[in-house]
Design a protein around this motif. Structure first.
Motif, short mmCIF file in Angstrom:
data_model
loop_
_atom_site.label_atom_id
_atom_site.label_comp_id
_atom_site.label_asym_id
_atom_site.label_seq_id
_atom_site.Cartn_x
_atom_site.Cartn_y
_atom_site.Cartn_z
N ASP A 115 3.58 90.04 -2.93
CA ASP A 115 3.76 91.48 -3.10
C ASP A 115 2.64 92.04 -3.97
N VAL A 116 2.11 93.21 -3.63
CA VAL A 116 1.00 93.78 -4.39
C VAL A 116 1.39 94.10 -5.83
N PHE A 153 1.27 90.85 -7.64
CA PHE A 153 -0.15 90.52 -7.76
C PHE A 153 -0.77 91.27 -8.94
N TRP A 181 -6.93 94.38 -2.08
CA TRP A 181 -5.64 93.67 -2.07
C TRP A 181 -4.62 94.48 -2.86
N LYS A 182 -5.02 95.00 -4.01
CA LYS A 182 -4.11 95.74 -4.86
C LYS A 182 -3.61 97.01 -4.17
N ARG A 183 -4.51 97.70 -3.49
CA ARG A 183 -4.12 98.95 -2.79
C ARG A 183 -3.33 98.67 -1.52
N GLY A 184 -3.35 97.44 -1.06
CA GLY A 184 -2.68 97.11 0.19
C GLY A 184 -3.55 97.37 1.40
N ILE A 211 -3.23 90.10 0.98
CA ILE A 211 -3.61 89.10 -0.02
C ILE A 211 -3.54 87.74 0.66
#
Length: 93
Positions: free
Chosen positions: A5-6, A9, A50-53, A57
């Motif tokens: 899940d971001v 993360f 990755w963080k923004r989706g 990931i």
């Protein structure tokens, strides 16, 4: 293994390296990349994606974060013992 899940993360990144975690996390994740790394760091723009989706990931990141967090726990436990000892010494003096 379920996809990371971001939010989890991001929490792991901040716990590992602090508030501005993306660049530093890219650096410490690089050795765990399955194809190896030609530099000392992953591209930190990838970590931001990755963080923004914007990009999923990769599966290798989750076990790498677990190892890094476990190591960090050990470091923090050692620091806590030193802090407690120093606190006691200061309280006596």
């Amino acid at each position: 293994m379920t996809r990371l899940d971001v939010d989890v993360f991001a929490q792991a990144g901040e716990l590992l390296v602090g508030r501005d975690w993306q660049r530093a996390l890219a650096r410490i994740l690089a050795p765990y990349h399955p194809s190896g790394t030609k530099t000392n760091s992953l591209d930190d723009s990838l970590v931001r994606k990755w963080k923004r989706g914007d990009r999923p990931i990769p599966e290798w990141v989750q076990p790498a974060l677990a190892k890094l967090l476990k190591r960090r726990v050990g470091e923090l436990e050692k620091m806590a013992k030193k802090a407690a000892s120093l606190s006691e010494k200061l309280a006596r003096d």
